[in-house]
Design a protein around this motif. Structure first.
Motif, PDB file in Angstrom:
ATOM      1  N   GLY A 130       0.807  -1.216   0.000  1.00 48.60           N
ATOM      2  CA  GLY A 130       0.000   0.000   0.000  1.00 48.60           C
ATOM      3  C   GLY A 130       0.836   1.261   0.000  1.00 48.60           C
ATOM      4  O   GLY A 130       0.570   2.205  -0.744  1.00 48.60           O
ATOM      5  N   GLN A 131       1.875   1.288   0.844  1.00 51.99           N
ATOM      6  CA  GLN A 131       2.755   2.453   0.906  1.00 51.99           C
ATOM      7  C   GLN A 131       3.487   2.656  -0.421  1.00 51.99           C
ATOM      8  O   GLN A 131       3.628   3.783  -0.899  1.00 51.99           O
ATOM      9  CB  GLN A 131       3.754   2.288   2.042  1.00 51.99           C
ATOM     10  N   LYS A 134       0.874   3.786  -3.263  1.00 54.18           N
ATOM     11  CA  LYS A 134       0.399   5.150  -3.019  1.00 54.18           C
ATOM     12  C   LYS A 134       1.490   6.171  -3.292  1.00 54.18           C
ATOM     13  O   LYS A 134       1.244   7.235  -3.873  1.00 54.18           O
ATOM     14  CB  LYS A 134      -0.094   5.281  -1.575  1.00 54.18           C
ATOM     15  N   ARG A 135       2.733   5.854  -2.895  1.00 57.57           N
ATOM     16  CA  ARG A 135       3.850   6.771  -3.126  1.00 57.57           C
ATOM     17  C   ARG A 135       4.088   6.969  -4.618  1.00 57.57           C
ATOM     18  O   ARG A 135       4.264   8.108  -5.085  1.00 57.57           O
ATOM     19  CB  ARG A 135       5.113   6.245  -2.458  1.00 57.57           C
ATOM     20  N   GLY A 137       1.893   6.499  -7.002  1.00 56.99           N
ATOM     21  CA  GLY A 137       0.731   7.210  -7.534  1.00 56.99           C
ATOM     22  C   GLY A 137       0.826   8.708  -7.335  1.00 56.99           C
ATOM     23  O   GLY A 137       0.502   9.487  -8.230  1.00 56.99           O
ATOM     24  N   LYS A 138       1.287   9.135  -6.155  1.00 58.94           N
ATOM     25  CA  LYS A 138       1.444  10.566  -5.897  1.00 58.94           C
ATOM     26  C   LYS A 138       2.576  11.163  -6.729  1.00 58.94           C
ATOM     27  O   LYS A 138       2.459  12.284  -7.232  1.00 58.94           O
ATOM     28  CB  LYS A 138       1.706  10.805  -4.407  1.00 58.94           C
ATOM     29  N   GLN A 143      -4.407   8.968 -10.161  1.00 56.92           N
ATOM     30  CA  GLN A 143      -5.517   8.854  -9.219  1.00 56.92           C
ATOM     31  C   GLN A 143      -5.833   7.389  -8.917  1.00 56.92           C
ATOM     32  O   GLN A 143      -6.126   7.026  -7.775  1.00 56.92           O
ATOM     33  CB  GLN A 143      -6.751   9.552  -9.803  1.00 56.92           C
ATOM     34  N   VAL A 146      -3.132   5.922  -6.529  1.00 55.44           N
ATOM     35  CA  VAL A 146      -3.302   6.455  -5.165  1.00 55.44           C
ATOM     36  C   VAL A 146      -4.472   5.760  -4.475  1.00 55.44           C
ATOM     37  O   VAL A 146      -4.388   5.381  -3.303  1.00 55.44           O
ATOM     38  CB  VAL A 146      -3.524   7.981  -5.198  1.00 55.44           C
ATOM     39  N   SER A 148      -5.685   2.755  -5.188  1.00 54.26           N
ATOM     40  CA  SER A 148      -5.303   1.366  -4.924  1.00 54.26           C
ATOM     41  C   SER A 148      -4.390   1.269  -3.706  1.00 54.26           C
ATOM     42  O   SER A 148      -4.531   0.374  -2.874  1.00 54.26           O
ATOM     43  CB  SER A 148      -4.601   0.769  -6.153  1.00 54.26           C
ATOM     44  N   GLY A 149      -3.446   2.208  -3.607  1.00 53.21           N
ATOM     45  CA  GLY A 149      -2.543   2.208  -2.462  1.00 53.21           C
ATOM     46  C   GLY A 149      -3.272   2.461  -1.153  1.00 53.21           C
ATOM     47  O   GLY A 149      -3.017   1.797  -0.138  1.00 53.21           O
ATOM     48  N   SER A 150      -4.193   3.421  -1.164  1.00 56.83           N
ATOM     49  CA  SER A 150      -4.974   3.721   0.041  1.00 56.83           C
ATOM     50  C   SER A 150      -5.818   2.523   0.438  1.00 56.83           C
ATOM     51  O   SER A 150      -5.946   2.189   1.631  1.00 56.83           O
ATOM     52  CB  SER A 150      -5.874   4.934  -0.215  1.00 56.83           C
TER      53      SER A 150
END
Length: 363
Positions: A130-131, A134-135, A137-138, A143, A146, A148-150
């Motif tokens: 997840g980390q 999300k990283r 994605g940012k 979008q 991010v 999917s990571g969240s």
């Protein structure tokens, strides 16, 4: 590595990891007869499906522009994000329908040390995944990644809850499977609804990011011929495809050739720095009637609703004063404009006044 390659690589990693977790969790859920672990496995399966949709979406979004779609296909990424959100929402609703009856008629569970270890390892793996997702994605403004990571980070927390429920079941012989399943499903449903809202905002059109707006205007004002930058408006045709317009204030003594050179230099500067193409409009600045402008600024300082005036110009042959006025959303525009016009007219009756009612679309 291109943005598309990064999205595909990250999504493939997510697919592989989630499928491995699905296999392990499904096995543990069936062996232990745990509805919570089984639902957790189903949730991992939807995560893998989401990654597949992300890959398809980014592939389609990067198709070259054509006559029918001159702005390209970038907004397909929003469509793929909406599909992912719908899948997450569907998974949450299904999980709720399966978990609710288990509160009143719980099944007997049979946890083993091996099953608990597998759940614990899955929590660590999902947290790391997840980390990472999300990283990335940012970093690349995706979008879908991010989201999917969240979602993966939520999964790790929910898996931790499952582990705690298993421990409680072993030591206190209390079944929390149905309750935990309902809690998990509600969290999944909320995540799906939040994702749909975020995608809807992107499709409808959101306010320009404040930091980006300020950076662009600051960059424009670095050109020595420019007094100010106003009315910045950006439109996106995908997360990485933006164009827009801006007005700049320059000396009224500049020739058409001077303005042509200036606007081309400005467009190139902004594109090199932000990969954004801007159409440039011109406001002419004439300091001959600085007293009128100063008085106008005194008047607007009395109104909290007024955010800015710009584009001030006096057209002598028409005895006309023109300027744009930006007010907060919800302000009584007609009343305020009439009051300003009356105050200006009382001191400078020789002029007529035309106010362009502008809107606060960027900082």
């Amino acid at each position: 590595m291109t943005r598309q390659d990064k999205i595909i690589k990250t999504s493939v990693i997510g697919i592989v990891v989630n499928l491995i977790l699905v296999a392990f969790k499904a096995f543990v859920g069936i062996v232990t007869n745990s509805i919570a672990i089984t639902l957790d496995a189903v949730n991992n399966l939807t995560d893998a499906l989401s990654s597949i949709i992300t890959i398809i979406g980014v592939k389609l979004a990067n198709k070259p522009r054509d006559k029918k779609h001159p702005y390209g296909y970038g907004r397909i990424e929003y469509i793929s994000s909406a599909i992912i959100a719908a899948i997450v929402l569907w998974a949450g609703v299904t999980a709720f329908m399966e978990s609710w009856p288990k509160i009143f008629t719980p099944d007997a569970t049979n946890y083993t040390t091996v099953s608990l270890v597998i759940i614990a390892v899955a929590i660590i793996v999902k947290l790391a995944l997840g980390q990472y997702v999300k990283r990335v994605g940012k970093d690349i403004n995706s979008q879908a990644l991010v989201a999917s990571g969240s979602d993966a980070l939520f999964d790790s927390i929910l898996s931790l809850s499952t582990l705690l429920a298993a421990i409680i079941s072993i030591y206190f012989h209390i079944s929390l499977e149905g309750i935990l399943g309902v809690v998990i499903s509600i969290v999944i449903i909320k995540a799906g609804v939040d994702m749909i809202k975020e995608v809807a905002d992107s499709i409808i059109g959101e306010r320009i990011d404040s930091d980006l707006s300020k950076k662009i205007k600051k960059s424009i004002r670095e050109l020595p011929e420019v007094y100010g930058a106003y009315d910045l408006s950006l439109h996106n045709y995908g997360p990485e495809k933006m164009s827009g317009s801006v007005h700049i204030e320059v000396d009224d003594t500049l020739t058409a050739l001077d303005i042509h050179k200036l606007t081309r230099a400005l467009q190139l500067k902004i594109y090199e720095e932000f990969t954004i193409f801007l159409t440039v409009g011109i406001y002419a600045r004439n300091d001959k009637y600085e007293d009128v402008r100063n008085y106008l600024e005194e008047i607007i300082s009395e109104y909290e609703e007024i955010l800015e005036i710009h584009g001030f110009i006096v057209i002598e042959e028409q005895n006309l004063v023109m300027f744009d006025i930006i007010m907060e959303f919800g302000a009584d525009r007609e009343m305020i404009e009439n009051e300003i016009r009356e105050k200006l007219k009382s001191k400078y009756p020789q002029f007529n006044y035309e106010m362009i009612d502008d809107y606060d679309v960027s900082d």
